[in-house]
Design a protein around this motif. Structure first.
Motif, PDB file in Angstrom:
ATOM      1  N   UNK A 135       1.254  -1.632   0.527  1.00 24.95           N
ATOM      2  CA  UNK A 135      -0.223   0.118   0.052  1.00 24.95           C
ATOM      3  C   UNK A 135       0.734   0.808  -0.148  1.00 24.95           C
ATOM      4  N   UNK A 136       0.675   1.670  -0.897  1.00 24.02           N
ATOM      5  CA  UNK A 136       1.517   3.487  -1.141  1.00 24.02           C
ATOM      6  C   UNK A 136       0.629   4.900  -0.995  1.00 24.02           C
ATOM      7  N   UNK A 137       1.029   5.062   0.185  1.00 23.21           N
ATOM      8  CA  UNK A 137       0.206   6.413   0.533  1.00 23.21           C
ATOM      9  C   UNK A 137       1.301   7.433   0.200  1.00 23.21           C
ATOM     10  N   UNK A 138       0.390   8.476  -0.929  1.00 21.70           N
ATOM     11  CA  UNK A 138       0.720   9.658  -1.453  1.00 21.70           C
ATOM     12  C   UNK A 138       0.132  11.050  -0.279  1.00 21.70           C
ATOM     13  N   UNK A 139       1.431  11.357  -0.313  1.00 12.14           N
ATOM     14  CA  UNK A 139       1.247  12.666   1.061  1.00 12.14           C
ATOM     15  C   UNK A 139       0.239  14.165   0.793  1.00 12.14           C
ATOM     16  N   UNK A 140      -0.792  13.695   1.926  1.00  8.14           N
ATOM     17  CA  UNK A 140      -0.697  15.434   1.277  1.00  8.14           C
ATOM     18  C   UNK A 140      -0.288  16.578   2.396  1.00  8.14           C
ATOM     19  N   UNK A 141      -0.120  16.455   3.921  1.00 11.18           N
ATOM     20  CA  UNK A 141       0.681  17.180   4.868  1.00 11.18           C
ATOM     21  C   UNK A 141       1.842  16.217   5.388  1.00 11.18           C
ATOM     22  N   UNK A 142       2.372  15.023   4.716  1.00 13.98           N
ATOM     23  CA  UNK A 142       2.904  13.633   5.789  1.00 13.98           C
ATOM     24  C   UNK A 142       4.292  14.526   5.308  1.00 13.98           C
ATOM     25  N   UNK A 143       4.630  15.314   3.860  1.00 15.35           N
ATOM     26  CA  UNK A 143       5.800  15.321   3.824  1.00 15.35           C
ATOM     27  C   UNK A 143       7.058  14.184   3.104  1.00 15.35           C
ATOM     28  N   UNK A 144       6.505  12.585   2.935  1.00 19.31           N
ATOM     29  CA  UNK A 144       6.919  11.921   2.755  1.00 19.31           C
ATOM     30  C   UNK A 144       5.718  10.572   2.078  1.00 19.31           C
ATOM     31  N   UNK A 145       6.471   9.593   1.264  1.00 19.73           N
ATOM     32  CA  UNK A 145       5.390   8.808   0.253  1.00 19.73           C
ATOM     33  C   UNK A 145       5.618   7.740   1.841  1.00 19.73           C
ATOM     34  N   UNK A 146       4.920   6.995   1.791  1.00 28.44           N
ATOM     35  CA  UNK A 146       4.802   5.915   2.834  1.00 28.44           C
ATOM     36  C   UNK A 146       4.470   4.237   2.324  1.00 28.44           C
ATOM     37  N   UNK A 147       5.348   3.449   2.485  1.00 27.33           N
ATOM     38  CA  UNK A 147       5.342   2.624   1.966  1.00 27.33           C
ATOM     39  C   UNK A 147       4.751   1.372   2.995  1.00 27.33           C
ATOM     40  N   UNK A 148       3.983   0.350   2.853  1.00 23.36           N
ATOM     41  CA  UNK A 148       3.212  -0.251   3.839  1.00 23.36           C
ATOM     42  C   UNK A 148       3.242  -1.414   3.165  1.00 23.36           C
ATOM     43  N   UNK A 149       3.965  -2.957   3.476  1.00 18.98           N
ATOM     44  CA  UNK A 149       3.976  -4.196   2.723  1.00 18.98           C
ATOM     45  C   UNK A 149       3.530  -5.107   3.099  1.00 18.98           C
ATOM     46  N   UNK A 150       1.861  -5.345   3.524  1.00 21.17           N
ATOM     47  CA  UNK A 150       0.703  -5.799   4.208  1.00 21.17           C
ATOM     48  C   UNK A 150       1.190  -7.221   4.370  1.00 21.17           C
ATOM     49  N   UNK A 151       2.228  -8.241   3.680  1.00 18.82           N
ATOM     50  CA  UNK A 151       2.338  -9.506   3.245  1.00 18.82           C
ATOM     51  C   UNK A 151       3.468  -9.595   5.076  1.00 18.82           C
ATOM     52  N   UNK A 152       4.695  -8.862   4.576  1.00 23.69           N
ATOM     53  CA  UNK A 152       5.765  -8.804   5.517  1.00 23.69           C
ATOM     54  C   UNK A 152       5.674  -7.530   6.632  1.00 23.69           C
ATOM     55  N   UNK A 153       4.525  -6.916   6.917  1.00 25.38           N
ATOM     56  CA  UNK A 153       4.346  -5.686   7.377  1.00 25.38           C
ATOM     57  C   UNK A 153       5.330  -4.785   8.080  1.00 25.38           C
ATOM     58  N   UNK A 154       6.351  -4.921   6.222  1.00 26.29           N
ATOM     59  CA  UNK A 154       6.920  -3.968   6.966  1.00 26.29           C
ATOM     60  C   UNK A 154       7.025  -2.319   5.868  1.00 26.29           C
ATOM     61  N   UNK A 155       7.296  -1.053   6.959  1.00 20.85           N
ATOM     62  CA  UNK A 155       6.826   0.013   6.884  1.00 20.85           C
ATOM     63  C   UNK A 155       8.338   0.965   6.530  1.00 20.85           C
ATOM     64  N   UNK A 156       8.439   1.172   4.996  1.00 22.29           N
ATOM     65  CA  UNK A 156       9.333   1.820   4.309  1.00 22.29           C
ATOM     66  C   UNK A 156       9.394   3.976   4.117  1.00 22.29           C
ATOM     67  N   UNK A 157       9.742   4.897   4.124  1.00 26.29           N
ATOM     68  CA  UNK A 157       9.022   5.951   3.406  1.00 26.29           C
ATOM     69  C   UNK A 157      10.174   6.535   2.763  1.00 26.29           C
TER      70      UNK A 157
END
Length: 631
Positions: A135-157
């Protein structure tokens, strides 16, 4: 059925588009201010993630059962979640003011929270997309793109200076591995490749401003953004990186369009304050407007699934009649959620289930008894051996008939008829596909998915079940055989062409568009059999006759067809079977003369793959390809 979850409404609204029936589901926990801003569908359950609702709400559309999932971390009096996505059975909501990612598994009812310092802030994410398991979250006011892998539960920015602005992106789309975010106040288009983690920006003077685009859609490689306050439609071709704008006086204003849908090649935008519905055809670049007094006002429509505009302040539901496609069909939704029958018993149980639901849908009084009676006769006929079965090894045939996909293929050609509609089993299935109602579609889709195992997977068995053709899985017409009426790489189909449908085919020949046929399609490699059917058995009797030449690619052939001669209950048809919504391209239509009379001869190309550019792996058929009105 279109289901709308409440913002301020205090009720769930259910609207059946076909019957025009409107229902409401009330509950005290649905009452409040700004309750839900995002929802997803998993199976028969609609899952609404809380905005101010303080709980997750589950609504089963079939049973009309309502459930609530509560947790201390959801009891926050603020805008919790504005965007969510589905990966498998899990709904993933990205935070707006929630400070956490929420994962809710619909099957297990398990609720998880993923926290991180970079998720804590105000108005973080308003738009997200799924690429694979991420799941890729594109920022509104976050200042960063958030990547969350649902299988591995890994969160990246993924960070960049350009992302550190306010009110960046309100809408985004996926093309291949690329997430494309259109600007709210970002002043730029953001392109993020999820696989390579490469981030690009596309800038233009006409992208700069506040509240520019709130809604966008994808047609082919093109992302189409409809204006909120931009005053223009923005077209961005992801492959060529070409950016275009379409302007019109009726696009100029504030809060113009906040919801849209795609039908074929047309983006349909429903009005917020625009006072009109906008229809933009991406191929022709033609822009049209549909006006009505009840569309005029402020903040009219904020959501429009399947071009049904639900009121925000409109006071009415807006229905825009549109052309159907595979992607908008009940068949496609049910097929994607179905699985093939694993055993003959499961196949016959599914047959009874479909007949029961279909007969009830058609108003048959004793639908359950009628379903059991026809299924019983059909099963006996399918399992009974006929004289022409002797051409095969009988032990092999009986062993293969223990496999549900082979039973499904043999049943297709069974001659026993339903006593109610005077149609064979294949005709009863075709009626269901053509009418495309969700009421009976789940078991029907399962039956077709089972038969598709024969058309696709079992083609690789030795001889494809052909004892006489070892090592040649599908008996392709690889060379001319004048004695049997076989032409190289050509299949034939006999039928009729009503006058009212001829212009459609002429238009498709002119445009050279790929189209789909919204039913299963039978054909023969022997031309005389198709001609015999055309003259003696085709309908409607008042329509002109038609012979269809179906040209196969010698190199690519076709990945979703097989010959059922080895299983058929009717010998010597040499029938090749195409599943519902197979794709073709019309190339020629001519009026022919013969000793029997005149007939139309339609030549079409068989598209080797039914996949679209949105599928993985990708294919050649356009998303929302046109549907043939007659075949």
């Amino acid at each position: 059925m279109v289901v709308a979850m409440p913002d301020f409404a205090g009720t769930i609204a259910l609207f059946n588009v076909k019957s025009k029936q409107l229902e409401f589901v009330h509950h005290e926990k649905l009452h409040g201010w700004a309750m839900f801003c995002t929802s997803q569908v998993v199976g028969d359950t609609l899952v609404a993630m809380p905005d101010y609702a303080s709980r997750i709400t589950l609504f089963n559309v079939k049973s009309k059962q309502l459930e609530f999932i509560e947790h201390a971390k959801l009891q926050v009096d603020t805008d919790m979640f504005k965007t969510s996505q589905v990966v498998g059975d899990t709904v993933v909501a990205m935070p707006f003011f929630a400070l956490t990612i929420v994962l809710f598994n619909v099957e297990s009812k398990q609720l998880e929270f993923v926290e991180h310092e970079k998720l804590k802030g105000d108005a973080m994410f308003r738009t997200s997309q799924v690429v694979g398991d991420t799941v890729v979250g594109m920022p509104f006011c976050a200042g960063t793109i958030a990547l969350f892998n649902v299988k591995s539960k890994q969160l990246e920015f993924v960070e960049h200076e350009t992302l550190k602005r306010m009110d960046m992106f309100y809408t985004s789309q996926v093309v291949g591995d690329m997430v494309v975010a259109m600007p709210d106040s970002a002043g730029t288009i953001a392109l993020f490749n999820v696989k390579s983690k490469q981030l690009e920006f596309v800038e233009h003077e006409k992208l700069k401003g506040k509240a520019m685009f709130y809604t966008s859609q994808v047609v082919g490689d093109m992302v189409v953004a409809m204006p909120d306050s931009a005053g223009t439609i923005a077209l961005f071709n992801v492959k060529s990186k070409q950016l275009e704008f379409v302007e019109h006086e009726k696009l100029k204003g504030k809060q113009m369009f906040r919801t849209s849908q795609v039908v074929g090649d047309t983006v349909v935008a429903m009005p917020s304050c625009a006072g009109t519905i906008a229809l933009f055809n991406v191929k022709s670049k033609q822009l049209e407007f549909v006006e009505h007094e009840q569309l005029k006002g402020e903040r009219m429509i904020y959501t429009s699934p399947d071009t049904v505009g639900w009121p925000w302040c409109a006071g009415a539901i807006a229905l825009l009649s549109t052309v159907k496609s595979l992607e908008s069909s009940s068949y496609d939704l049910a097929y994607r959620e179905s699985s093939p029958a694993d055993t003959p018993g499961e196949f016959w149980m599914t047959t009874v289930e479909y007949l029961s639901e279909f007969y009830r849908y058609k108003g048959v009084a004793d639908w359950k008894a009628a379903a059991n009676e026809f299924q019983s006769r059909l099963e006996k006929d399918v399992l009974a051996l006929r004289a022409h079965d002797e051409v095969m090894n009988l032990d092999k045939l009986q062993n293969l008939l223990k496999r549900p996909e082979w039973i499904a293929a043999r049943a297709w050609s069974a001659a026993v008829k339903c006593k109610i509609f005077d149609k064979e089993w294949c005709g009863i299935k075709q009626m269901g596909v053509r009418e495309d109602d969700e009421v009976y579609m789940a078991p029907l889709a399962k039956l077709f998915r089972t038969m598709n195992k024969f058309a696709v997977a079992d083609r690789h068995l030795p001889g494809g079940g052909y004892a006489a053709a070892p090592g040649n899985p599908v008996p392709w017409p690889a060379s001319d055989d004048a004695q049997h009426g076989v032409e190289e790489w050509t299949l034939f189909r006999g039928g009729r062409l009503p006058d009212e449908h001829r212009a459609w085919y002429e238009e498709m020949i002119s445009s050279q568009e790929i189209y789909r046929v919204p039913m299963a399609l039978a054909s023969s490699l022997r031309k005389p059999r198709a001609i015999e059917f055309m003259w003696n058995y085709s309908y409607p009797s008042a329509a002109p006759h038609m012979l269809v030449r179906m040209k196969l690619s010698k190199d690519e052939r076709c990945w979703h067809v097989n010959c059922i001669e080895c299983l058929t209950k009717v010998a010597d048809e040499h029938e090749f079977w195409f599943p519902p919504y197979s794709a073709f391209k019309a190339t020629n239509l001519e009026l022919r003369n013969s000793a029997m009379g005149t007939y139309w001869e339609l030549t079409i190309e068989v598209i080797p793959s039914n996949r679209t550019p949105a599928d993985v792996p990708a294919g050649p058929v356009p998303v929302n390809a046109k549907l043939a009105p007659w075949a």
